[in-house]
Structure formats: C-alpha cells, structure tokens
Design an enzyme around this catalytic site. Sequence first.
Site, mmCIF file in Angstrom:
data_model
loop_
_atom_site.group_PDB
_atom_site.id
_atom_site.type_symbol
_atom_site.label_atom_id
_atom_site.label_comp_id
_atom_site.label_asym_id
_atom_site.label_seq_id
_atom_site.Cartn_x
_atom_site.Cartn_y
_atom_site.Cartn_z
ATOM 1 N N SER A 51 -53.029 11.081 11.283
ATOM 2 C CA SER A 51 -53.813 11.891 10.340
ATOM 3 C C SER A 51 -53.574 13.388 10.555
ATOM 4 O O SER A 51 -53.131 13.814 11.621
ATOM 5 C CB SER A 51 -55.300 11.608 10.520
HETATM 6 N N1 SAH Z 1 -56.281 6.902 14.270
HETATM 7 C C1 SAH Z 1 -54.874 6.901 13.965
HETATM 8 C C2 SAH Z 1 -54.636 6.857 12.473
HETATM 9 C C3 SAH Z 1 -53.621 5.809 12.136
HETATM 10 S S1 SAH Z 1 -53.370 5.382 10.455
HETATM 11 C C4 SAH Z 1 -54.161 8.059 14.632
HETATM 12 O O1 SAH Z 1 -54.813 8.910 15.263
HETATM 13 O O2 SAH Z 1 -52.936 8.104 14.598
HETATM 14 C C5 SAH Z 1 -54.410 3.957 10.280
HETATM 15 C C6 SAH Z 1 -54.093 2.737 11.111
HETATM 16 O O3 SAH Z 1 -55.007 1.717 10.737
HETATM 17 C C7 SAH Z 1 -52.699 2.149 10.932
HETATM 18 O O4 SAH Z 1 -52.070 2.099 12.176
HETATM 19 C C8 SAH Z 1 -52.968 0.750 10.371
HETATM 20 O O5 SAH Z 1 -52.044 -0.217 10.847
HETATM 21 C C9 SAH Z 1 -54.364 0.471 10.886
HETATM 22 N N2 SAH Z 1 -55.132 -0.555 10.153
HETATM 23 C C10 SAH Z 1 -55.193 -0.807 8.823
HETATM 24 N N3 SAH Z 1 -56.033 -1.835 8.565
HETATM 25 C C11 SAH Z 1 -56.513 -2.255 9.757
HETATM 26 C C12 SAH Z 1 -57.419 -3.280 10.166
HETATM 27 N N4 SAH Z 1 -58.004 -4.108 9.278
HETATM 28 N N5 SAH Z 1 -57.684 -3.412 11.495
HETATM 29 C C13 SAH Z 1 -57.110 -2.599 12.412
HETATM 30 N N6 SAH Z 1 -56.238 -1.600 12.089
HETATM 31 C C14 SAH Z 1 -55.952 -1.430 10.783
#
Ligand code: SAH
Length: 206
Positions: A51
């Site tokens: 993000s």
């Molecule tokens: N907090 C992260 C943001 C990553 S983007 C950071 O600091 O980099 C969002 C993430 O959510 C992705 O890696 C995606 O694979 C994950 N995601 C999407 N749906 C999900 C679910 N149902 N359970 C767990 N993770 C999920």
Amino acid sequence: MVEALRAKGINDEAVLKAMEEVPRHWFIDSALDTFAYEDRALKINCDQTISHPSTVAMQSQLLNVQPGMKVLEIGTGSGYQAAILFKMGAKVFSVERQKGLFDKTRAMLAELGFRVRCFLGDGYQGLKEVNYGPYDRVIVTCGAREIPTALMQQLKVGGIMVIPLDDETGQEMLRITKEGEEREKWRVERFGAYSFVPMLDGRQMN
Ligand code: SAH
C-alpha cells in the site's frame, strides 16, 4: 517521507516514529528501490501491491494501537504494515491467502527480527483454527465487499476494526468500533476513498 505524511494529516507520533524506523525498501523488490519513499503503491510478488505509505499510516492511526494489544491483520502481503504495527508494540497476527507471499514474507519478517505471527488461510474467516483471540484491533488491508462477520466476532467488545469497504468507485475506509455484540452497536465512521486489491473469500481461493 515522515514530513510528507504529516502534511497529509498523520499526527500520531507513535505511527510516525514507527514509519521512520522501519525502512520501506526492505519490503519491496530492489529494482523499485528508488520509489520506496514516494507516496505510491508498488508491485510485490503474486500480482499484489504494498500500500501507499500514506495509506499504511492512515490505517495505523485510525487503529489507535497501544503497546501490548493483540492485532489481527488480514492480507500480510509484503509484511510492511505488520512490521509497522509490531514496531508500535502490538502483538501482530497476520493472515495471507497466497502461499507464495506467505512463505516469502514470513521468512523475511523473522529474519529482520519482526516477530509477527503469520498464518496461511482465508482471512475472511479470521483465525478460526488457532485461538489467539479475541483481538483488540482488526485491520483489513484488502478491499472487502461486506463487513466479515467472523472478524467482528473475533474482535473484543470495545475493540476497533479498520477496513476498506467496496463502494461504486473503489473502497471507502471505515473504522468500526464494536460497542456491543449486536450489529446495532457497531459504530461506523467513514474516512474517504481508497483503492485496494480485492479481498477474496473462500470460494475464490486458489
Ligand atoms: N498489508 C499489506 C498489503 C498487501 S495487499 C502490505 O503491507 O504490504 C493485500 C493482500 O491481501 C494481498 O497479499 C492478498 O493476497 C491478500 N488477501 C486478499 N484476500 C485475502 C483473504 N481472504 N485472506 C487473506 N489475505 C487476503
């Protein structure tokens, strides 16, 4: 970066300190190093994104984390948000649904000394099998179509969940304070538009 965050309305000193202390470039591909401290989202593995720093700061600020609190994060991704919360003194439990990201990020967080407990699974269900809850805080870092009931159940009464919820154009950042178990006692505050990768539920797991 910290000055830019202040200009964007981040005034929680604990958040700013953690963001100053955790180098963001550790969490991205070295080919993108030059962009690490700009306010933009960047590609990480498995077609996902880390993000914007301002989004990480805003979610952390809205969460109002105090040292020692148990925080459940959905969407470990690069691990950057989890590392910031750990640096702020939280006990962080983070769920990721993509095995490739889970394996890589879990190993990297441990190597860098961020003691974040990582789990592979569908975060839509929270952490059902392992009972570390209830949590003081829940942070969702992918865009959800609805408020996941399981996550609200795993949140303490008096606890806070920060979640980007889908609307017509993208997502709106919500802060939900659970003032009681019943839905009528969930106080919702709105904090404007954001854009996240989608939260996928169990039926879409690969
Ligand atoms: N907090 C992260 C943001 C990553 S983007 C950071 O600091 O980099 C969002 C993430 O959510 C992705 O890696 C995606 O694979 C994950 N995601 C999407 N749906 C999900 C679910 N149902 N359970 C767990 N993770 C999920």
